[in-house]
Every structure is written in C-alpha cells, then in structure tokens.
Write a protein that holds these residues in place. Sequence first.
Motif, PDB file in Angstrom:
ATOM      1  N   PRO A  24      36.596  41.185  36.114  1.00  0.00           N
ATOM      2  CA  PRO A  24      37.565  40.276  35.483  1.00  0.00           C
ATOM      3  C   PRO A  24      38.255  40.885  34.268  1.00  0.00           C
ATOM      4  O   PRO A  24      39.407  40.545  33.993  1.00  0.00           O
ATOM      5  N   LEU A  25      37.570  41.778  33.548  1.00  0.00           N
ATOM      6  CA  LEU A  25      38.221  42.423  32.391  1.00  0.00           C
ATOM      7  C   LEU A  25      39.427  43.241  32.834  1.00  0.00           C
ATOM      8  O   LEU A  25      40.458  43.266  32.164  1.00  0.00           O
ATOM      9  N   THR A  26      39.304  43.918  33.979  1.00  0.00           N
ATOM     10  CA  THR A  26      40.442  44.686  34.502  1.00  0.00           C
ATOM     11  C   THR A  26      41.605  43.761  34.828  1.00  0.00           C
ATOM     12  O   THR A  26      42.755  44.032  34.475  1.00  0.00           O
ATOM     13  N   PHE A  27      41.280  42.639  35.503  1.00  0.00           N
ATOM     14  CA  PHE A  27      42.333  41.690  35.850  1.00  0.00           C
ATOM     15  C   PHE A  27      42.994  41.140  34.586  1.00  0.00           C
ATOM     16  O   PHE A  27      44.212  40.988  34.521  1.00  0.00           O
ATOM     17  N   LEU A  28      42.161  40.856  33.567  1.00  0.00           N
ATOM     18  CA  LEU A  28      42.686  40.342  32.293  1.00  0.00           C
ATOM     19  C   LEU A  28      43.642  41.327  31.651  1.00  0.00           C
ATOM     20  O   LEU A  28      44.714  40.949  31.171  1.00  0.00           O
ATOM     21  N   ALA A  29      43.247  42.594  31.630  1.00  0.00           N
ATOM     22  CA  ALA A  29      44.078  43.622  31.003  1.00  0.00           C
ATOM     23  C   ALA A  29      45.421  43.705  31.727  1.00  0.00           C
ATOM     24  O   ALA A  29      46.488  43.766  31.090  1.00  0.00           O
ATOM     25  N   LEU A  30      45.388  43.666  33.052  1.00  0.00           N
ATOM     26  CA  LEU A  30      46.630  43.714  33.828  1.00  0.00           C
ATOM     27  C   LEU A  30      47.472  42.484  33.549  1.00  0.00           C
ATOM     28  O   LEU A  30      48.681  42.574  33.352  1.00  0.00           O
ATOM     29  N   LEU A  31      46.801  41.335  33.511  1.00  0.00           N
ATOM     30  CA  LEU A  31      47.511  40.073  33.311  1.00  0.00           C
ATOM     31  C   LEU A  31      48.297  40.088  31.999  1.00  0.00           C
ATOM     32  O   LEU A  31      49.468  39.720  31.971  1.00  0.00           O
ATOM     33  N   THR A  32      47.652  40.532  30.926  1.00  0.00           N
ATOM     34  CA  THR A  32      48.352  40.516  29.629  1.00  0.00           C
ATOM     35  C   THR A  32      49.565  41.438  29.644  1.00  0.00           C
ATOM     36  O   THR A  32      50.554  41.160  28.984  1.00  0.00           O
ATOM     37  N   THR A  47      41.659  36.225  37.707  1.00  0.00           N
ATOM     38  CA  THR A  47      40.853  36.245  36.486  1.00  0.00           C
ATOM     39  C   THR A  47      40.108  34.936  36.308  1.00  0.00           C
ATOM     40  O   THR A  47      38.896  34.925  36.055  1.00  0.00           O
ATOM     41  N   GLY A  62      37.241  49.424  35.794  1.00  0.00           N
ATOM     42  CA  GLY A  62      36.861  48.193  36.482  1.00  0.00           C
ATOM     43  C   GLY A  62      36.638  48.411  37.961  1.00  0.00           C
ATOM     44  O   GLY A  62      35.876  47.700  38.592  1.00  0.00           O
ATOM     45  N   THR A  97      40.716  47.462  26.317  1.00  0.00           N
ATOM     46  CA  THR A  97      40.399  46.082  26.700  1.00  0.00           C
ATOM     47  C   THR A  97      39.043  46.011  27.399  1.00  0.00           C
ATOM     48  O   THR A  97      38.187  45.197  27.038  1.00  0.00           O
ATOM     49  N   ALA A 136      33.123  44.021  34.338  1.00  0.00           N
ATOM     50  CA  ALA A 136      34.285  44.905  34.199  1.00  0.00           C
ATOM     51  C   ALA A 136      35.417  44.498  35.141  1.00  0.00           C
ATOM     52  O   ALA A 136      36.581  44.801  34.884  1.00  0.00           O
ATOM     53  N   PHE A 162      47.208  37.561  39.234  1.00  0.00           N
ATOM     54  CA  PHE A 162      46.160  38.073  38.354  1.00  0.00           C
ATOM     55  C   PHE A 162      45.548  36.978  37.492  1.00  0.00           C
ATOM     56  O   PHE A 162      44.376  37.044  37.138  1.00  0.00           O
ATOM     57  N   LEU A 192      42.330  51.824  34.749  1.00  0.00           N
ATOM     58  CA  LEU A 192      41.856  50.690  35.547  1.00  0.00           C
ATOM     59  C   LEU A 192      40.597  51.033  36.319  1.00  0.00           C
ATOM     60  O   LEU A 192      39.880  50.148  36.779  1.00  0.00           O
ATOM     61  N   MET A 194      33.363  44.769  27.283  1.00  0.00           N
ATOM     62  CA  MET A 194      31.964  45.026  27.645  1.00  0.00           C
ATOM     63  C   MET A 194      31.087  45.023  26.392  1.00  0.00           C
ATOM     64  O   MET A 194      30.002  44.433  26.373  1.00  0.00           O
ATOM     65  N   ASP A 225      45.514  45.279  44.781  1.00  0.00           N
ATOM     66  CA  ASP A 225      45.785  44.588  43.514  1.00  0.00           C
ATOM     67  C   ASP A 225      46.179  45.537  42.398  1.00  0.00           C
ATOM     68  O   ASP A 225      47.239  45.429  41.800  1.00  0.00           O
ATOM     69  N   GLU A 226      45.282  46.474  42.114  1.00  0.00           N
ATOM     70  CA  GLU A 226      45.466  47.290  40.912  1.00  0.00           C
ATOM     71  C   GLU A 226      46.621  48.282  41.050  1.00  0.00           C
ATOM     72  O   GLU A 226      47.316  48.564  40.070  1.00  0.00           O
ATOM     73  N   ALA A 279      49.883  46.238  40.753  1.00  0.00           N
ATOM     74  CA  ALA A 279      50.196  45.802  39.391  1.00  0.00           C
ATOM     75  C   ALA A 279      50.849  46.924  38.586  1.00  0.00           C
ATOM     76  O   ALA A 279      51.838  46.713  37.888  1.00  0.00           O
TER      77      ALA A 279
END
Lengths: 249, 107
Positions: free
Chosen positions: A188-196, B53, A25, B92, A186, B49, A22, B97, A115-116, A119
């Motif tokens: 929102p990508l971190t948040f996305l990865a966590l979300l999934t 996002t 990000g 991811t 990077a 999240f 993480l 990126m 947050d991170e 999660a």
Amino acid sequence: MTQTTSSKWLEFLAGCRDEAPLQLGVVPFGMLYSIGALAAGMPAWLVQLSSALVFAGSAQLAIAQMLAASAGALPIALTAGLLNLRHVLYSASVADYVRHLPRRWRLLLAYLLTDEAYAVAILRYQRDDAARAAAGDDGGPPPRPNLRHWYFFGCGFTLWACWQLSTAAGLLFGARIPLEWDIDFAVPLTFLALLTLLIRESASQAAALAAAIGALLFAGLPHNLGLVAAILLGLVVGFTSAKGRRATP
Amino acid sequence: MSTARLILLLAAVGAITYLFRYSMIGIFANRNLPVWLRDLCRYIAPASFAALTASALFVQGGQVVAALDAPKPWAALVAVMVAWRTGNVFATIGVGMASLYLLKLVL
C-alpha cells in the motif's frame, strides 16, 4: 542513426530509473506471492512460471489465497479476471499514446501494462501533454522523433524483471522472513506514493477521494467487484467535478 | 487441484489478463478515442490507485477493518505527508516502513 539509437537507450534508461524506486514495494509483493503460492501447494516451477504468464500481483495473490482455501477453478478465474478488469481502463488510457507504433510494439507494451508501469508511464505522457498545452500547442501529433515508447518499455521491463526475480527470491528465502517485519505494508505504501504523484489538480483529487470512499462502501460486493465499482465511481466524480468547474469559471 | 488443471487455470487467467490489457489499444488502433472517453481516462490513474490503496489499508476479506489503535493507517498517514512534500517514492516507502516499526513499539 547512431544519434537515434542512443536517444532510444536514453529513453529506455530514463524509464528504468523512474520505475526503480517502486521496486521497494514490488519486491515484497512478489515474495509474498511466492510464499502464499508455495503454502497453497503450488509446485515451485509453476509459481515462477505463473509470474510470467499472469504477471499481475494482486490477481496472483488472490489465486494463491483461494487455492489455499480449496476454491474451484471457475471462481478463482472469475476473481482474478475481475481484479484485472481495471487493466481495460489502463488500456484505454494509453491507447492514444501508442497508436502510431508498429503492432509488435503495441503487443509488447500491452503485456507490460501493469499498475506500477502504467502509473509511471502515464505520468510522463501527461506531463508532456501539459507542457505542450502550456506552450500553446493544439494537441496534434507530437514532434518527431517520438521515442516515448522506449521510456514506457523501460518502465515495463524493469517491473517485469523485478517481478520475476522477486518471485524467485520468495521461493528461495521466503520462509526465512519473519512476519513481524510486515513487508506486506510496502505494497500500500507504493500505491500511496504513486497516488500522491497523480493527484496534483482538484478534479483528480475528487476522483481519488470518491474512489477511496467507494472502495470501502463497495468492499462487501461479491467477486471483488467492489474495486471496479469504486474506480468507476471515481471516474464519474472526477469527470463531473471537472465539468462543473469549467461551467462556472 | 491437479497440476495439469492448475496450469490450465493459470494460462487462462494469463490470457484473460493479456486480452484486458490489449483490448482498448486494439479497439482504438485506427481511430481516436471519443472525447468523453478521453476525458474519463484522465481520472483512471488517480481513481485506480486510490481504490487500491484504500482497500489495501482498510479492507480484509470483503470487510472494512478500521481501528484507531492500529499502527498501519497512522504510518500510512506519515507516508502520505512525506509523499506530498517530497514527491519521492523511495523516501515515502522508507519513512512509511520506519513509522510502522516505531508505532508498533508505541501503540
């Protein structure tokens, strides 16, 4: 004794390991904060100090942006406070898992409840719960020795250290990073990865979908209340969708 | 804003943030969470999240900004697929990126 000590370290290191990806990000996030805060006229030493005092990326970014726009102290404090209101929910979410710990542990883990880190730690706790439920356990106190707080600590510590270092890196090198690199993406990508990782069952998916739609619907609410409203909407939708499925098997 | 005032502001925000983070841990230090609250808690992480996002991708300064020819949402979509298939955070962010850089060349 030596056995438990080494298990503690294993838990701690496992937390560090799971938190590490993480940081891809987190590092740009911290550097962006430094760049923004410097540009807003904050002295470098205070930029660094604030990362330890506040230790909340989105609130810090908001502070820097509002300072640059010469906002007053009260609106800034309100906005930052509201942005961090979701941490009350995180706090509720981990309360059951840290209750048995000594107070100094609870005080420390609360400081690290970002947050991170939240999660990654909550994923671990919920996975354990699911595994025990599958094994027919009734959800009583977990088997001893319970060292999962060391895992949580490992997540929090990794994030904390990285946040301080990336703030420093932003102070040192921030000005040299070209805008075209889009390092902010990077985040929102971190948040996305966590979300999934967090939406493997349908009620959580419903909660996530509702919260995402809510974030757009409530975007115009003043003082960043939209984010909190969106999260609450997600909670209610997830809750009712789980209830509905239980009622009609 | 003077430096002294700024220090006070940051300390205040830090204190509020810490109080928020400790609040429920402190309140429920000696008793169980009510069942309804524990049920709601299961959705706190996904809802938070998702909201973070969505607003990071589509909200700018309190306004919803969405354009079909903007590269970021599409790169995010590629990243979601990688996240869903692999469950790997590193992959991811990396693929996300890379997709952004490629899409910026194309779009």
